[in-house]
Design a protein around this motif. Sequence first.
Motif: not given
Length: 97
Positions: A86-92, A94-95
């Motif tokens: 989930e953290a990586a998903y949110r970072e992607i 947010a980009s």
Amino acid sequence: MSTYIVLSNWTDQGLRAVKDSAKRLDATRKAAEALGGSIKAFYLTMGEYDMVLVAEAPDDATFARFMLELAMMGNVRTRTLKAFPEAAYREIIASFS
């Protein structure tokens, strides 16, 4: 560590020796650990796939080697999905801002 979801089906060879499949799973865990990874979860499933693994490895190349080693045994056919937490998903997501 990267996460992977592996959808697996037994081959004819794997089914003929299904009684040994728990031992093969143990060997698979050890093989993953020898490469610096791990099997986080295993499920026997009903439906299109016979089994599902959730695994981790240091990188894609290491996991590719692990999957090739597994395939060489001839007991399963696999489809692999790289999974993003989930953290990586949110970072992607947010980009896109």
